[in-house]
Motif scaffolding. Structure first.
Motif, short mmCIF file in Angstrom:
data_model
loop_
_atom_site.label_atom_id
_atom_site.label_comp_id
_atom_site.label_asym_id
_atom_site.label_seq_id
_atom_site.Cartn_x
_atom_site.Cartn_y
_atom_site.Cartn_z
N ALA A 1 -42.51 -27.02 33.24
CA ALA A 1 -42.82 -25.82 34.03
C ALA A 1 -41.62 -25.32 34.82
O ALA A 1 -41.74 -24.35 35.58
CB ALA A 1 -43.98 -26.12 34.98
N GLY A 2 -40.47 -25.98 34.69
CA GLY A 2 -39.26 -25.52 35.35
C GLY A 2 -38.98 -26.12 36.71
O GLY A 2 -38.10 -25.64 37.44
N LEU A 3 -39.71 -27.19 37.07
CA LEU A 3 -39.47 -27.86 38.34
C LEU A 3 -38.60 -29.09 38.15
O LEU A 3 -38.68 -29.76 37.11
CB LEU A 3 -40.81 -28.30 38.97
CG LEU A 3 -41.83 -27.21 39.29
CD1 LEU A 3 -43.10 -27.86 39.83
CD2 LEU A 3 -41.27 -26.21 40.30
N ALA A 4 -37.79 -29.41 39.13
CA ALA A 4 -37.22 -30.75 39.22
C ALA A 4 -38.34 -31.67 39.68
O ALA A 4 -39.27 -31.24 40.39
CB ALA A 4 -36.07 -30.78 40.20
N VAL A 5 -38.29 -32.93 39.28
CA VAL A 5 -39.38 -33.87 39.62
C VAL A 5 -38.79 -35.14 40.20
O VAL A 5 -37.94 -35.79 39.58
CB VAL A 5 -40.24 -34.21 38.39
CG1 VAL A 5 -41.37 -35.16 38.80
CG2 VAL A 5 -40.82 -32.94 37.77
N ALA A 6 -39.24 -35.50 41.39
CA ALA A 6 -38.89 -36.76 42.02
C ALA A 6 -40.06 -37.73 41.86
O ALA A 6 -41.19 -37.42 42.28
CB ALA A 6 -38.57 -36.56 43.49
N VAL A 7 -39.82 -38.85 41.22
CA VAL A 7 -40.82 -39.91 41.09
C VAL A 7 -40.47 -40.97 42.13
O VAL A 7 -39.43 -41.62 42.04
CB VAL A 7 -40.82 -40.50 39.67
CG1 VAL A 7 -41.88 -41.59 39.54
CG2 VAL A 7 -41.07 -39.40 38.64
N VAL A 8 -41.35 -41.12 43.11
CA VAL A 8 -41.02 -41.86 44.32
C VAL A 8 -41.45 -43.32 44.23
O VAL A 8 -42.58 -43.63 43.84
CB VAL A 8 -41.70 -41.18 45.54
CG1 VAL A 8 -41.55 -42.04 46.80
CG2 VAL A 8 -41.11 -39.79 45.75
N GLY A 9 -40.55 -44.21 44.61
CA GLY A 9 -40.88 -45.60 44.83
C GLY A 9 -40.97 -45.89 46.32
O GLY A 9 -40.46 -45.13 47.14
N TYR A 10 -41.62 -46.99 46.67
CA TYR A 10 -41.76 -47.37 48.07
C TYR A 10 -41.99 -48.88 48.17
O TYR A 10 -42.43 -49.51 47.20
CB TYR A 10 -42.91 -46.60 48.74
CG TYR A 10 -44.24 -46.62 47.98
CD1 TYR A 10 -45.14 -47.68 48.13
CD2 TYR A 10 -44.59 -45.58 47.12
CE1 TYR A 10 -46.35 -47.69 47.45
CE2 TYR A 10 -45.79 -45.59 46.44
CZ TYR A 10 -46.67 -46.64 46.61
OH TYR A 10 -47.87 -46.65 45.93
N PRO A 11 -41.66 -49.49 49.30
CA PRO A 11 -41.93 -50.92 49.47
C PRO A 11 -43.44 -51.18 49.46
O PRO A 11 -44.22 -50.30 49.87
CB PRO A 11 -41.31 -51.25 50.83
CG PRO A 11 -41.21 -49.94 51.54
CD PRO A 11 -41.03 -48.90 50.49
N LEU A 12 -43.82 -52.33 49.01
CA LEU A 12 -45.23 -52.64 48.76
C LEU A 12 -45.79 -53.63 49.78
O LEU A 12 -45.05 -54.47 50.32
CB LEU A 12 -45.40 -53.20 47.35
CG LEU A 12 -44.91 -52.32 46.20
CD1 LEU A 12 -45.02 -53.08 44.88
CD2 LEU A 12 -45.70 -51.02 46.14
N ALA A 13 -47.10 -53.54 50.01
CA ALA A 13 -47.81 -54.56 50.76
C ALA A 13 -47.82 -55.85 49.93
O ALA A 13 -47.83 -55.78 48.69
CB ALA A 13 -49.23 -54.10 51.04
N PRO A 14 -47.81 -57.01 50.55
CA PRO A 14 -47.93 -57.26 52.00
C PRO A 14 -46.63 -57.23 52.78
O PRO A 14 -46.62 -57.49 53.99
CB PRO A 14 -48.53 -58.67 52.03
CG PRO A 14 -47.94 -59.35 50.83
CD PRO A 14 -47.88 -58.27 49.77
N THR A 15 -45.51 -56.90 52.13
CA THR A 15 -44.23 -56.86 52.84
C THR A 15 -44.28 -55.83 53.96
O THR A 15 -43.70 -56.04 55.04
CB THR A 15 -43.09 -56.53 51.87
OG1 THR A 15 -43.07 -57.51 50.83
CG2 THR A 15 -41.76 -56.52 52.58
N VAL A 16 -44.94 -54.71 53.71
CA VAL A 16 -45.09 -53.66 54.72
C VAL A 16 -46.56 -53.25 54.81
O VAL A 16 -47.34 -53.52 53.90
CB VAL A 16 -44.23 -52.42 54.38
CG1 VAL A 16 -42.75 -52.76 54.43
CG2 VAL A 16 -44.60 -51.87 53.02
N ARG A 17 -46.90 -52.61 55.88
CA ARG A 17 -48.26 -52.08 56.05
C ARG A 17 -48.30 -50.62 55.59
O ARG A 17 -47.27 -49.98 55.37
CB ARG A 17 -48.69 -52.20 57.51
CG ARG A 17 -48.76 -53.63 57.99
CD ARG A 17 -49.36 -53.74 59.37
NE ARG A 17 -49.37 -55.12 59.82
CZ ARG A 17 -50.36 -55.67 60.53
NH1 ARG A 17 -51.41 -54.95 60.87
NH2 ARG A 17 -50.29 -56.93 60.90
N ILE A 18 -49.50 -50.10 55.46
CA ILE A 18 -49.68 -48.76 54.90
C ILE A 18 -49.01 -47.70 55.77
O ILE A 18 -48.41 -46.76 55.26
CB ILE A 18 -51.17 -48.46 54.68
CG1 ILE A 18 -51.71 -49.36 53.55
CG2 ILE A 18 -51.39 -46.99 54.35
CD1 ILE A 18 -53.20 -49.23 53.31
N ALA A 19 -49.08 -47.85 57.08
CA ALA A 19 -48.43 -46.86 57.96
C ALA A 19 -46.94 -46.78 57.67
O ALA A 19 -46.34 -45.69 57.70
CB ALA A 19 -48.68 -47.20 59.42
#
Length: 270
Positions: free
Chosen positions: A98-116
């Protein structure tokens, strides 16, 4: 699934056990990883772009063949505990077409971090990706990722590029975290009543003017149909049940620009 307050731990665990009710569920994660690897081999991208310190705090950025008309951000699910960005690269296909750039995001996971903290990481990821691509921003995410993109519309989590966020489409989101507090998975998530309240999009109003809609598979567990409907009602936004889709394949429509789901992401849905 209204009435979760009266359910015991076993019943709550079962209500959110998607894989137990999807035929051949075990085949999906390796297929996602394989399709994602094949996509990265075929489509050039800027991989492993860091946006914060720590494991998992990076995104992959793919550009279309033409100058991008904006930025789509995809945030993966896995109950905040599983998977990484490299399992989902192929779901950038519809946005690229559709003509957009796309960022596929990673993030640290529980239980190492909390949802907040995961919420704060995803906000930082969107802000960092926005510095690399101009134009409108289109947020979407699946399951826990649906929760995370919805959170970015709330006052305490809004990114510094809020004026550019045009759409937000949570897919099968966990929008009310209160039923998770008594579940077995909470041994990893470490939610208490206060954090479940503050991290639940259904309990606050969005402060951004982004055009929002919820998508959910018509064949999903009753708990996820309820979660989708609860967010739709709380925010007065449309809820679309996609026929013949369950929790693991409802995101397939992100792979083509010519679907109702991608029309919502692009902001072209009627």
């Amino acid at each position: 699934m209204d009435g979760w307050q009266n359910m015991d731990r076993g019943a709550l665990d079962d209500a959110y056990a998607n894989a137990d009710y999807i035929p051949d569920a075990a085949s999906f994660p390796p297929r996602w990883a394989s399709d994602a690897a094949a996509f990265r081999a075929a489509v050039p991208g800027k991989l492993d772009v860091p946006y914060a310190e720590g494991s998992g705090a990076a995104f992959d950025l793919f550009h279309p063949a033409v100058p991008p008309q904006g930025l789509m951000v995809f945030v993966h699910g896995g109950y905040w505990r599983r998977f990484g960005k490299s399992d989902w690269s192929h779901f950038a296909a519809g946005g690229l077409a559709a003509g957009l750039a796309v960022a596929v995001v990673g993030y640290p996971l529980a239980p190492t971090v909390r949802i907040a903290e995961i919420t704060r990481h995803v906000r930082s990821a969107v802000e960092a990706a926005a510095t690399r691509v101009g134009g409108s921003i289109h947020l979407t995410g699946h399951s826990a990722g649906g929760h995370l993109v919805a959170r970015l519309l709330m006052a305490d989590a809004k990114p510094n590029c809020t004026d550019r966020i045009a759409t937000c489409v949570p897919i099968s989101p966990v929008a009310d975290l209160r039923p998770l507090v008594r579940q077995t998975m909470n041994e990893d998530l470490r939610l208490d009543a206060a954090s479940a309240d503050s991290e639940s999009p259904v309990l606050a109003q969005p402060v951004l003017r982004a055009r929002a809609a919820v998508y959910v598979g018509a064949e999903e567990r009753p708990s996820f149909l309820w979660q989708a409907q609860a967010l739709g009602e709380a925010w007065s936004i449309p809820v679309h049940q996609v026929a013949e889709r369950h929790h693991f394949n409802v995101i397939d429509d992100l792979r083509s620009p010519d679907t109702s789901l991608m029309a919502a992401v692009l902001g072209s849905a009627g």
